[in-house]
Design an enzyme around this catalytic site. Structure first.
Site, PDB file in Angstrom:
ATOM      1  N   LYS A  79      51.898  -1.852 -44.610  1.00 21.38           N
ATOM      2  CA  LYS A  79      51.945  -2.835 -45.921  1.00 21.38           C
ATOM      3  C   LYS A  79      52.433  -4.281 -45.210  1.00 21.38           C
ATOM      4  CE  LYS A  79      53.910  -2.602 -50.525  1.00 21.38           C
ATOM      5  NZ  LYS A  79      54.908  -1.836 -51.505  1.00 21.38           N
ATOM      6  N   SER A 154      52.746  -0.954 -55.896  1.00 18.75           N
ATOM      7  CA  SER A 154      52.100  -2.303 -54.990  1.00 18.75           C
ATOM      8  C   SER A 154      51.432  -1.888 -53.699  1.00 18.75           C
ATOM      9  CB  SER A 154      53.359  -3.175 -54.966  1.00 18.75           C
ATOM     10  OG  SER A 154      54.152  -2.428 -54.177  1.00 18.75           O
ATOM     11  N   SER A 178      55.911   2.514 -55.834  1.00 19.59           N
ATOM     12  CA  SER A 178      54.918   1.798 -55.254  1.00 19.59           C
ATOM     13  C   SER A 178      54.354   2.477 -53.961  1.00 19.59           C
ATOM     14  CB  SER A 178      55.231   0.284 -54.849  1.00 19.59           C
ATOM     15  OG  SER A 178      55.379  -0.459 -55.813  1.00 19.59           O
TER      16      SER A 178
END
Lengths: 450, 58
Positions: A79, A154, A178
């Site tokens: 990420k 997210s 997330s």
């Protein structure tokens, strides 16, 4: 999508036995990125030359008899909120334009030592402050199964990278859900360990009271391998599944089940019946102060995030996406006395979750009350009313960021439209390995993602 | 005396001064959340019995 997905554990065995090279595995991921990333927008940075160079070096090590462990030669994505040396960490924001990480985040150093290959940095909801991955300076990520839907957030780009075969696993972060929300939306396994278990230095913070890092992947075994490496164990073993017939679970129905898509509830109930048929004992439990969960979360997460962003909200406000900027600004209006009230409520909820667990092997509930949400829709119809997507998607996960208990999302079926549904298992604090053993047992009953 | 309405009024005025009209509905929603938090039964105040602190925090 017709990509045959393979687990980290499976690839690791094939690499060790030299059935496949790391270079070939990496080229496969890069090919799928070429084929699909333009439409899915899962990656912000793709490390073509770097990943192939890594792969060749790691192949030479295997050829010479130096094998590091189950992650040796496995391509993974990160990420883009996690520092990888010599690469940008954008946090999906123009605020960080021009940033290049000088060193690896601690967890990246551990992954590198274990032989992982870094394919690229994935798209996310800007600064991890959202659950749909729609607010990003690099545009939204699309769900690999349905391009009208969000993959969740997210860590949406991370989830999409694995589901579309563009990486064998990924590392995300989880502040309110997330990792677990995109895992549920995409039919993956996503682990949020116990708070504080995994070092967060070198990761852009959102809320230091609630931030966690963890894997999204295709199996509980893979989650265990990645969790072990993130803990600093370079050659971790996969968990031995517990005997399902000896497992006891609590189901916290009040509040958590009040707003739920009927098909999500059906898949969850079917999963529970299968576990009971296998001998597990399921009992309803109550967590008393659920009404205050969202208020406690907001009054801690937003001021913590706002304190980090205050200088850039003043100096470069227009470099934020509008929605993220507004939520951060909202955090600046929360009074210290209310932050303290929320922290006291957090202590109480932590005790209540501990009591609900009460010697049981876990709490069981869905990971998300709805399947993957539509892009561009701030509201979702549920229970006869319209609710904000943000509130609904966080509803079943954020409590366990507040209390720090480890939680894992496993796929437990699909809706009639083919959208994945996630089952969440919550374990005892500081006993994440036991949670993985329980999850392996549940996965044995429910089946794997692939 | 409930000071939340005056907090909200000041906050809305500040958002208006900063030319952030989109913040106004968010602050109104936040104020409802803050009211819920302040009404919670675990909150303490100076007139409480000293022993009450052990009831809710474990």
């Amino acid at each position: 999508m017709s990509v045959e997905l393979r687990t980290v554990a499976d690839l690791g065995r094939r690499l060790k036995s030299k059935e496949i090279t790391a270079e070939a595995a990496t080229e496969g991921c890069l090919t799928r990125i070429t084929e699909r990333n333009r439409s899915l927008n899962a990656y912000i940075t793709v490390l073509v030359d770097e990943s192939l160079e890594q792969a060749r070096e790691l192949d030479q090590e295997i050829a010479s008899g130096h094998y590091r462990g189950p992650l040796h030669g496995v391509p993974i994505s990160l990420k883009d909120i996690i520092d990888l040396r010599h690469a940008p960490t954008t946090a999906a924001s123009r605020v960080r334009e021009g940033h290049i990480a000088r060193r690896d985040a601690t967890i990246v150093g551990r992954l590198r030592a274990a032989g992982a290959i870094f394919i690229g940095k994935t798209n996310l909801h800007e600064f991890a402050l959202g659950t749909t991955n729609e607010d990003s300076a690099y545009g939204p990520v699309l769900h690999p199964f349905d391009d009208t839907r969000s993959p969740g957030g997210s860590s949406g780009g991370s989830a999409a990278s694995v589901l579309a075969g563009m990486a064998y696993a990924t590392i995300g972060t989880d502040t309110g859900g997330s990792i677990r929300i995109p895992s549920a939306a995409c039919g993956l396994v996503g682990l949020k360990p116990t708070l504080g278990e995994i070092p967060l230095d070198g990761i852009v913070p959102l809320s230091e009271s609630f931030d966690h890092a963890g894997p999204l992947c295709l199996s509980v075994d893979d989650a265990a391998i990645l969790y072990g490496v993130l803990r600093g164990i370079p050659d971790p073993v996969v968990p031995t599944p517990r005997d399902v017939s000896g497992l006891r679970f609590g189901i916290p129905r009040p509040y958590f089940f009040d707003l739920m898509d009927p098909q999500v509830l059906t898949r969850f109930d079917e999963s529970c019946e299968r576990l009971k048929s296998a001998g597990a004992v399921l009992e309803d439990v109550v967590i008393a102060h659920t009404k205050e969960i969202a208020a406690i979360y907001v009054h801690i997460a937003l001021p913590e995030a706002a304190s980090y962003h205050a200088p850039t909200l003043e100096s470069q406000p227009h470099d934020y996406t509008e929605n993220v900027r507004l939520r951060l600004e909202m955090g600046r209006y929360i009074l210290a006395e209310d932050y303290v009230r929320a922290q006291r409520g957090r202590q109480l909820l932590t005790r209540e979750v501990r009591e609900a667990l009460g010697g049981r092997d876990g709490l069981l509930l869905p990971s998300m009350p709805v399947p993957a949400t539509r892009l561009g829709a701030p509201m979702v119809s549920i229970g006869g009313s319209e609710e904000p997507v943000r509130n609904i998607t966080l509803r079943l996960t954020q409590l366990f960021n507040i209390t720090g208990h480890p939680a894992i999302s496993l796929p437990c079926g699909k809706t009639d439209e083919g959208l994945p549904v996630g089952l969440q298992i919550v374990g005892t604090r500081n006993r994440t390995p036991e949670l993985l053993e329980v999850a392996a047992a549940v996965e044995g009953v429910l089946g794997r993602a692939c | 005396m409930d000071l939340l309405p005056s907090w909200l009024e000041r906050s809305l005025q500040d958002a208006d001064r900063r030319q952030l009209p989109a913040l106004i509905p968010l602050l109104e929603t936040l104020s409802r959340s803050t009211a819920l938090l302040r009404a919670a039964d675990w909150n303490l105040e100076a007139t409480d019995q000293a022993g009450r602190t052990s009831e809710h925090v474990g």
